[in-house]
Design an enzyme around this catalytic site. Structure first.
Site, short mmCIF file in Angstrom:
data_model
loop_
_atom_site.label_atom_id
_atom_site.label_comp_id
_atom_site.label_asym_id
_atom_site.label_seq_id
_atom_site.Cartn_x
_atom_site.Cartn_y
_atom_site.Cartn_z
N HIS A 1 0.83 -1.18 0.07
CA HIS A 1 -0.03 -0.02 -0.12
C HIS A 1 0.82 1.15 -0.29
O HIS A 1 0.57 2.16 -0.68
CB HIS A 1 -1.02 -0.09 1.16
CG HIS A 1 -1.67 0.92 1.41
ND1 HIS A 1 -1.28 2.09 2.37
CD2 HIS A 1 -2.85 1.59 1.02
CE1 HIS A 1 -2.20 2.95 2.47
NE2 HIS A 1 -3.23 2.92 1.54
N GLU B 1 2.09 1.73 -3.55
CA GLU B 1 1.12 2.25 -4.30
C GLU B 1 1.17 3.99 -4.23
O GLU B 1 1.03 4.72 -5.17
CB GLU B 1 -0.29 1.75 -4.08
CG GLU B 1 -1.62 2.53 -4.73
CD GLU B 1 -2.65 2.60 -3.63
OE1 GLU B 1 -2.99 3.86 -3.76
OE2 GLU B 1 -2.96 1.67 -2.96
N HIS B 2 1.11 4.36 -2.85
CA HIS B 2 1.17 5.88 -2.54
C HIS B 2 2.30 6.59 -3.28
O HIS B 2 2.25 7.70 -3.99
CB HIS B 2 1.25 6.22 -1.11
CG HIS B 2 -0.07 6.12 -0.57
ND1 HIS B 2 -0.65 7.30 0.33
CD2 HIS B 2 -1.36 5.25 -0.49
CE1 HIS B 2 -1.96 7.17 0.67
NE2 HIS B 2 -2.34 5.82 0.09
N GLU C 1 -4.05 7.94 7.77
CA GLU C 1 -4.87 7.10 6.99
C GLU C 1 -5.24 5.56 7.89
O GLU C 1 -6.36 5.32 8.17
CB GLU C 1 -4.38 6.74 5.73
CG GLU C 1 -5.47 5.99 4.87
CD GLU C 1 -4.84 5.14 3.56
OE1 GLU C 1 -5.49 4.35 2.83
OE2 GLU C 1 -3.92 6.22 3.07
#
Length: 430
Positions: A66, A69-70, A141
């Site tokens: 993840h 991905e960012h 997040e």
């Protein structure tokens, strides 16, 4: 370029595997105004332990897929989102347990957007400073998800069902785990999992297949890639039983949330067998708990469930589970009645009329979904990675019998492999 025609559905798929290993699939939809493109790598949050070609075992921090991905959106001299916007496109990305996808939708300038998608995903740029900055952003997040009751009840259920398999780990990781991510970790994972041979490009919408395929060929032939690495994922052996039969948490909710999960061994199924198991299980769930079922009507009329009540099944090569539930004023009663309802259905069997109705409903919903390029874009690659085919759903559904569904019901609903997750509102003193 290979062509596969699905006459029953009126769909045609164009496919080519490029010399660098990238699998390209094109699904033209005549008369549609919007086009979707999805560039997906078979790499998700569960892939944190793997072995390199030289035999070295690598363990990376949880949440790194993840995180990566960012970071793919950050470039030295390019604002990726701004560039897509200039081209009239909307872009996004997501990370799941077993894949990471980068996508855009547009109505114009498809050539520019496809080249931009391929270029930014295939040109990583990480610095130690930007990695440290991102930890704070993703940490926020993670905190947000920790306070989300719907996510909490879902992830708690996975943690209750799975003892060792990494699906019980948060996709984004924890604030502690991401604190250990380095620039070198990111490059190592990128070089292992983002090779074209581990990726699929799907384009669906209004276009000429030959033209789009040429754009992709030209883009890829201008780049140099090393030989495809051998990817050997290492997963722990998951015991048959659940980690916990019940888990509860307290957050601010109007009504308690209750999810009931059934975990199962997947036996490494792939392709047509995996697809049939998925569709048969979904028929079981719809017959037992769909809004036309006796159980649903009884529970809804009595106020035991609300319109939030739902169910789903996730069936992959390495794991499989169903989830049933929603908001309820009495979680304990819902669990008791669900167990009794399953026992009763197994004992009485499934009526042919109920089976036929559920199958017709499933086929009808799928056919309507094919009018959505978003649906095709989000589902196509998932099936491809499992060795099956999205456009084989209808013939597979047609092949399923009532006997298949009854056998699957008995096989799947094993109470020793059931877990319950509940989120209740915190009491005033808490």
């Amino acid at each position: 370029m290979q062509t596969t025609v699905f006459d029953q559905l009126g769909e045609t798929v164009y496919h080519e595997t490029l010399p660098n290993g990238l699998a390209v699939y094109l699904v033209p939809k005549e008369g549609f105004s919007k086009t979707y493109a999805v560039f997906t790598t078979r790499y998700g949050s569960i892939d944190s332990h793997f072995r390199l070609k030289n035999g070295e075992e690598i363990n990376v921090p949880d949440g790194i897929a993840h995180f990566l991905e960012h970071k793919m959106f950050e470039k030295k001299e390019l604002d990726v989102m701004h560039e897509f916007s200039k081209n009239g496109a909307s872009c996004n990305a997501f990370t799941s347990f077993n894949r990471t996808a980068y996508l855009f939708s547009c109505t114009d300038k498809l050539d520019r957007n496809i080249n931009l998608l391929l270029d930014y995903v295939q040109e990583p740029y990480f610095t130690e400073a930007s990695v440290e900055k991102e930890k704070g952003i993703i940490g926020q997040e993670i905190t947000m998800y920790d306070d989300n009751p719907d996510w909490k009840v879902y992830m708690n259920l996975l943690k209750a069902m799975y003892q060792k398999f990494p699906i019980n780990i948060e996709i984004a990781g924890t604030i502690e785990s991401i604190s250990h991510i380095t620039k070198d970790n990111l490059y190592q994972c990128y070089e292992t999992f983002y090779h074209p041979a581990n990726m699929v490009l799907l384009v669906v919408g209004s276009f000429q297949p030959e033209t789009v395929m040429k754009w992709v060929r030209d883009n890829q032939s201008a780049k140099d890639f090393p030989p495809a690495p051998r990817i050997e994922r290492i997963f722990p052996e998951e015991p048959a039983g659940v980690a916990k039969s019940r888990v509860e948490a307290n957050l601010t909710v109007g009504l308690p949330k209750c999810l009931i999960g059934f975990k199962e061994k997947t036996n490494g199924l792939t392709g047509k067998d995996l697809l049939k198991r998925e569709l048969t299980t979904k028929l079981v769930l719809d017959i037992a708990f769909g809004n036309s079922s006796a159980l649903y009507q009884k529970w809804y009329d009595s106020g035991l469930i609300t319109e939030s009540f739902d169910f789903d099944y996730s069936g992959e090569t390495d794991y499989g589970y169903s989830i049933i539930g929603g908001d309820t004023p009495d979680p304990d009663k819902l669990v008791t009645e669900l167990q009794a309802g399953i026992r009763g259905l197994i004992q009485s069997g499934i009526h042919q009329q109920d089976f036929e109705r559920a199958k017709r409903k499933k086929i009808g919903l799928f056919l309507r979904s094919l009018n959505s390029v978003e649906f095709i874009a989000n589902q196509f690659t998932s099936y491809k990675f499992n060795g099956s085919e999205l456009f084989s759903v209808v013939p597979t559904l047609e092949s399923i019998t009532r006997e298949d569904v009854e056998a699957r019901m008995k096989e799947h609903f094993v109470f020793e492999q059931m877990s319950v997750s509940i989120v209740r509102s915190a009491s005033p003193q808490e």
